[in-house]
Scaffold this motif. Structure first.
Motif, PDB file in Angstrom:
ATOM      1  N   ALA A  89       0.826  -1.207   0.000  1.00 29.09           N
ATOM      2  CA  ALA A  89       0.000   0.000   0.000  1.00 29.09           C
ATOM      3  C   ALA A  89       0.854   1.246   0.000  1.00 29.09           C
ATOM      4  CB  ALA A  89      -0.920  -0.001   1.216  1.00 29.09           C
ATOM      5  N   GLN A  90       2.014   1.182   0.671  1.00 31.22           N
ATOM      6  CA  GLN A  90       2.869   2.351   0.805  1.00 31.22           C
ATOM      7  C   GLN A  90       3.698   2.609  -0.436  1.00 31.22           C
ATOM      8  OE1 GLN A  90       3.378   4.738   3.049  1.00 31.22           O
ATOM      9  NE2 GLN A  90       5.069   5.599   1.873  1.00 31.22           N
ATOM     10  N   ARG A  91       4.037   1.536  -1.157  1.00 27.11           N
ATOM     11  CA  ARG A  91       5.086   1.607  -2.157  1.00 27.11           C
ATOM     12  C   ARG A  91       4.861   2.705  -3.191  1.00 27.11           C
ATOM     13  NH1 ARG A  91       6.926  -3.885  -4.838  1.00 27.11           N
ATOM     14  NH2 ARG A  91       4.690  -4.014  -5.231  1.00 27.11           N
ATOM     15  N   ASP A  92       3.620   2.846  -3.631  1.00 24.34           N
ATOM     16  CA  ASP A  92       3.351   3.825  -4.678  1.00 24.34           C
ATOM     17  C   ASP A  92       3.313   5.259  -4.162  1.00 24.34           C
ATOM     18  OD1 ASP A  92       3.148   1.722  -6.358  1.00 24.34           O
ATOM     19  OD2 ASP A  92       0.962   1.688  -6.405  1.00 24.34           O
ATOM     20  N   ARG A  93       3.144   5.451  -2.871  1.00 24.21           N
ATOM     21  CA  ARG A  93       2.803   6.773  -2.368  1.00 24.21           C
ATOM     22  C   ARG A  93       3.926   7.784  -2.475  1.00 24.21           C
ATOM     23  NH1 ARG A  93      -0.779   5.045   2.932  1.00 24.21           N
ATOM     24  NH2 ARG A  93      -2.406   4.004   1.753  1.00 24.21           N
ATOM     25  N   LEU A  94       5.061   7.453  -1.886  1.00 22.79           N
ATOM     26  CA  LEU A  94       6.144   8.420  -1.861  1.00 22.79           C
ATOM     27  C   LEU A  94       6.631   8.743  -3.260  1.00 22.79           C
ATOM     28  CD1 LEU A  94       8.194  10.143  -0.394  1.00 22.79           C
ATOM     29  CD2 LEU A  94       9.604   8.096  -0.072  1.00 22.79           C
ATOM     30  N   LEU A  95       6.871   7.715  -4.060  1.00 21.00           N
ATOM     31  CA  LEU A  95       7.389   7.958  -5.395  1.00 21.00           C
ATOM     32  C   LEU A  95       6.396   8.739  -6.245  1.00 21.00           C
ATOM     33  CD1 LEU A  95       9.659   7.564  -7.407  1.00 21.00           C
ATOM     34  CD2 LEU A  95       8.615   5.405  -8.091  1.00 21.00           C
ATOM     35  N   LYS A  96       5.117   8.373  -6.183  1.00 20.11           N
ATOM     36  CA  LYS A  96       4.137   9.095  -6.982  1.00 20.11           C
ATOM     37  C   LYS A  96       4.033  10.547  -6.545  1.00 20.11           C
ATOM     38  CE  LYS A  96       1.139   5.361  -8.598  1.00 20.11           C
ATOM     39  NZ  LYS A  96      -0.225   4.801  -8.583  1.00 20.11           N
ATOM     40  N   ALA A  97       4.131  10.789  -5.257  1.00 16.39           N
ATOM     41  CA  ALA A  97       4.088  12.167  -4.779  1.00 16.39           C
ATOM     42  C   ALA A  97       5.260  12.960  -5.330  1.00 16.39           C
ATOM     43  CB  ALA A  97       4.105  12.196  -3.255  1.00 16.39           C
ATOM     44  N   LEU A  98       6.436  12.353  -5.320  1.00 18.20           N
ATOM     45  CA  LEU A  98       7.616  13.033  -5.861  1.00 18.20           C
ATOM     46  C   LEU A  98       7.478  13.269  -7.357  1.00 18.20           C
ATOM     47  CD1 LEU A  98      10.377  11.027  -3.957  1.00 18.20           C
ATOM     48  CD2 LEU A  98       9.691  13.403  -3.544  1.00 18.20           C
ATOM     49  N   LEU A  99       6.965  12.277  -8.071  1.00 17.89           N
ATOM     50  CA  LEU A  99       6.821  12.420  -9.514  1.00 17.89           C
ATOM     51  C   LEU A  99       5.809  13.498  -9.875  1.00 17.89           C
ATOM     52  CD1 LEU A  99       6.903   8.683 -10.652  1.00 17.89           C
ATOM     53  CD2 LEU A  99       8.746  10.374 -10.775  1.00 17.89           C
ATOM     54  N   ILE A 100       4.685  13.535  -9.148  1.00 17.25           N
ATOM     55  CA  ILE A 100       3.684  14.561  -9.426  1.00 17.25           C
ATOM     56  C   ILE A 100       4.250  15.945  -9.148  1.00 17.25           C
ATOM     57  CG2 ILE A 100       1.549  15.576  -8.539  1.00 17.25           C
ATOM     58  CD1 ILE A 100       0.290  12.929  -8.546  1.00 17.25           C
ATOM     59  N   ALA A 101       4.968  16.067  -8.039  1.00 20.69           N
ATOM     60  CA  ALA A 101       5.554  17.365  -7.699  1.00 20.69           C
ATOM     61  C   ALA A 101       6.568  17.789  -8.750  1.00 20.69           C
ATOM     62  CB  ALA A 101       6.202  17.286  -6.323  1.00 20.69           C
ATOM     63  N   ALA A 102       7.414  16.865  -9.166  1.00 21.39           N
ATOM     64  CA  ALA A 102       8.425  17.212 -10.165  1.00 21.39           C
ATOM     65  C   ALA A 102       7.791  17.559 -11.505  1.00 21.39           C
ATOM     66  CB  ALA A 102       9.400  16.047 -10.331  1.00 21.39           C
ATOM     67  N   GLU A 103       6.731  16.848 -11.860  1.00 25.70           N
ATOM     68  CA  GLU A 103       6.073  17.091 -13.144  1.00 25.70           C
ATOM     69  C   GLU A 103       5.430  18.472 -13.201  1.00 25.70           C
ATOM     70  OE1 GLU A 103       3.022  16.979 -16.244  1.00 25.70           O
ATOM     71  OE2 GLU A 103       2.677  17.128 -14.099  1.00 25.70           O
ATOM     72  N   HIS A 104       5.084  19.030 -12.038  1.00 19.33           N
ATOM     73  CA  HIS A 104       4.459  20.347 -11.990  1.00 19.33           C
ATOM     74  C   HIS A 104       5.418  21.416 -11.495  1.00 19.33           C
ATOM     75  CE1 HIS A 104       0.916  17.731 -12.194  1.00 19.33           C
ATOM     76  NE2 HIS A 104       0.341  18.748 -12.777  1.00 19.33           N
ATOM     77  N   ILE A 105       6.680  21.229 -11.779  1.00 19.32           N
ATOM     78  CA  ILE A 105       7.692  22.127 -11.242  1.00 19.32           C
ATOM     79  C   ILE A 105       7.503  23.561 -11.720  1.00 19.32           C
ATOM     80  CG2 ILE A 105       9.399  21.859 -13.098  1.00 19.32           C
ATOM     81  CD1 ILE A 105      10.075  21.779  -9.274  1.00 19.32           C
ATOM     82  N   ASP A 106       6.822  23.776 -12.848  1.00 22.05           N
ATOM     83  CA  ASP A 106       6.592  25.135 -13.358  1.00 22.05           C
ATOM     84  C   ASP A 106       5.360  25.800 -12.750  1.00 22.05           C
ATOM     85  OD1 ASP A 106       8.786  25.088 -14.948  1.00 22.05           O
ATOM     86  OD2 ASP A 106       7.726  24.740 -16.831  1.00 22.05           O
ATOM     87  N   ASN A 107       4.514  25.025 -12.096  1.00 19.97           N
ATOM     88  CA  ASN A 107       3.253  25.555 -11.569  1.00 19.97           C
ATOM     89  C   ASN A 107       3.436  25.925 -10.095  1.00 19.97           C
ATOM     90  OD1 ASN A 107       0.629  26.249 -11.116  1.00 19.97           O
ATOM     91  ND2 ASN A 107      -0.249  24.266 -11.655  1.00 19.97           N
ATOM     92  N   ALA A 108       4.213  26.970  -9.859  1.00 23.95           N
ATOM     93  CA  ALA A 108       4.656  27.301  -8.506  1.00 23.95           C
ATOM     94  C   ALA A 108       3.529  27.503  -7.499  1.00 23.95           C
ATOM     95  CB  ALA A 108       5.571  28.522  -8.541  1.00 23.95           C
ATOM     96  N   PRO A 109       2.497  28.321  -7.786  1.00 25.10           N
ATOM     97  CA  PRO A 109       1.489  28.570  -6.749  1.00 25.10           C
ATOM     98  C   PRO A 109       0.810  27.298  -6.247  1.00 25.10           C
ATOM     99  CG  PRO A 109       1.272  30.143  -8.547  1.00 25.10           C
ATOM    100  CD  PRO A 109       2.229  29.100  -9.013  1.00 25.10           C
TER     101      PRO A 109
END
Length: 513
Positions: free
Chosen positions: A190-210
């Motif tokens: 259950a945990q495995r996807d959480r941290l990595l997906k959170a990091l990937l989503i954050a990195a993918e939206h690196i231009d959307n600062a607000p």
């Protein structure tokens, strides 16, 4: 979100697997890591990237022999979805419009089930956190930065094999940094996807600062309850890049690695700073004693707890819950009442098949037991600066935050129109209808309608077409993911703008609880 001015007994660290015993308030003994908290708040998140991409791959290969290979039987995981944040089975990450976010009760309809004796993995619906932006392709976004283009190209490359990337990431992390393993639950499915997906989503939206900064700040504050420290971030970053460079080798080069290092450095620093600020004003988690346990149906319980410290929150928000029976496994549940003068908190919990936390809370917890609560989160709250009416759709235990919103309007002395549609599969599932009807009798501005699928042959979202008009209302949705998705579409079709639709996060989005 508001936060108390107290500090936690152990400076916000997790405390491991035996931090308390059911029905007793446990003594808290800080670990060595807690005693030696780092002084600096702006550590270098990643070492400078001085090696070329080829060297990076060589380094990854050198550790591969020690790293267990991902289980091919699991197959590739679907790419991270682009919906709002929402939980459905307790989807409690709230979102505005079509976006939401992740950590959040359990609302997926299903047969009652006793607590599993030896489950292999927690199969409760993921819980989410607030305001996670939707996924976007580089080609769909004008004026994307060079780093954003490289990052999205990497993500497109690994999307079909996301499960392998995630497995390899955690394998690297635990082999290189075994001291971090105790921060995670024993069963990692259950945990495995959480941290990595959170990091990937954050990195993918690196231009959307607000939007991104708001999401990351919530993430950083929420991670305090796991015992996350600033010095953990470099290890995570190195293993993230190690996993990406292995599985995105076709597009990986020195420029791509540099883009990911810069993105992760920004991401982690926002999270570190938010956690440091939150540490000055709020504990990482609260202990709460169960004071009443009302089993309304064979699989739904209304649970009231007393936190050990003041717990400020807003009606419509949610929190994460950990039980003594499943240490380090957190699930999100919405508050089922507005803030009370006696400080008590109320939750509606539905036991789902093989759900570790939900079954423990419904079938094992009782008065005197101690649970832990994370910080409040979510934006599905009432805007008291306007007199717009409220259109509220609650399905199953999704009625919990809707009830809290009604109480909040009443406590503010407002007489704005509030229309509540309470959906259930059968009349038996309307476990809180008496409470809602009493509220209706007490407040002439409140209207409560029960929508029973098997009697009306009409699901909740479609039922609102028979009433209205709704174009002057703010809409709130809470319940199963399918209801939220169809409800958002229905509300737009009847004239409610996206910015005036608020809902729990939908289960596909990142879960960080």
């Amino acid at each position: 979100m508001d936060a108390p001015t107290t500090t936690s007994a152990d400076n916000g660290t997790s405390g491991g697997g035996s931090w308390f015993t059911p029905r007793k308030m446990p003594p808290i003994e800080p670990s060595d890591g807690e005693q030696d908290a780092p002084d600096g708040r702006r550590p270098a998140v990643l070492r400078p990237v001085g090696r070329r991409a080829a060297e990076s791959r060589e380094r990854t290969s050198a550790t591969e022999s020690a790293v267990p290979s991902p289980d091919p039987a699991r197959g590739p995981a679907a790419p991270v979805p682009h919906a709002a944040t929402g939980p459905a089975a307790p989807v409690h990450g709230t979102a505005t419009g079509t976006a939401g976010v992740p950590e959040p009760g359990e609302r997926i309809p299903g047969p009652a089930s006793g607590p599993p004796e030896a489950p292999s993995t927690p199969s409760e619906p993921p819980q989410h956190e607030p305001r996670v932006p939707s996924q976007r392709s580089a080609s769909a976004i004008p004026d994307a930065s060079p780093d954003a283009i490289l990052i999205r190209r990497t993500m497109a490359e690994v999307a079909p094999i996301a499960d392998k990337v995630t497995s390899y990431f955690y394998a690297l992390l635990f082999v290189r940094h075994p001291d971090l393993r105790p921060l995670f639950p024993a069963a990692m499915d259950a945990q495995r996807d959480r941290l990595l997906k959170a990091l990937l989503i954050a990195a993918e939206h690196i231009d959307n600062a607000p939007v991104l900064v708001d999401y990351l700040q919530n993430l950083g504050r929420g991670h305090r309850k796991y015992g996350t420290r600033p010095d953990h971030y470099p290890a995570v970053g190195e293993c993230l890049i190690g996993a990406l460079s292995k599985y995105a080798s076709a597009v990986w080069d020195e420029e791509t690695e540099g883009a990911w290092v810069r993105a992760y450095t920004k991401i982690s620093q926002v999270m570190i700073d938010a956690a440091a600020l939150d540490e000055l004003r709020a504990p990482a988690w609260w202990q709460a004693e169960v004071v009443s346990h009302d089993l309304r149906t064979p699989d739904v319980a209304v649970i009231t707890v007393r936190p050990d410290q003041p717990y400020p929150f807003l009606a419509g928000q949610y929190t994460s819950v950990e039980t003594p029976w499943w240490p380090r496994v957190w699930r999100h549940y919405s508050f089922a009442s507005a803030p009370r003068s006696d400080g008590l908190l109320m939750f509606h919990v539905k036991a789902v098949p093989a759900g570790w936390v939900s079954n423990a809370l419904v079938h094992r917890a009782g008065p005197g037991d101690i649970i832990r609560l994370g910080p409040p989160a979510g934006s599905m709250t009432v805007d008291h600066t306007t007199d717009s009416g409220l259109l509220c759709l609650g399905g199953g235990t999704g009625i919990a935050p809707i009830k809290a919103l009604v109480e909040d309007v009443a406590e503010h002395g407002e007489r704005r129109s509030v229309e509540v549609f309470y959906g259930a599969r059968t009349d038996h599932d309307l476990y809180d209808i008496d409470t809602m009807l009493r509220l209706q009798q007490a407040h002439p501005w409140l209207s409560v309608r029960a929508i029973i699928d098997r009697q009306a042959h009409l699901q909740l979202p479609e039922a609102i077409r028979e009433y209205g008009p709704w174009d002057e209302y703010d809409a709130y949705l809470s319940g199963p993911p399918g209801m939220i998705r169809s409800g958002v579409t229905m509300l737009r079709n009847v004239g409610i703008p996206s910015e005036r639709i608020r809902h729990d996060s939908v289960e596909e989005l990142v879960t960080v609880g």
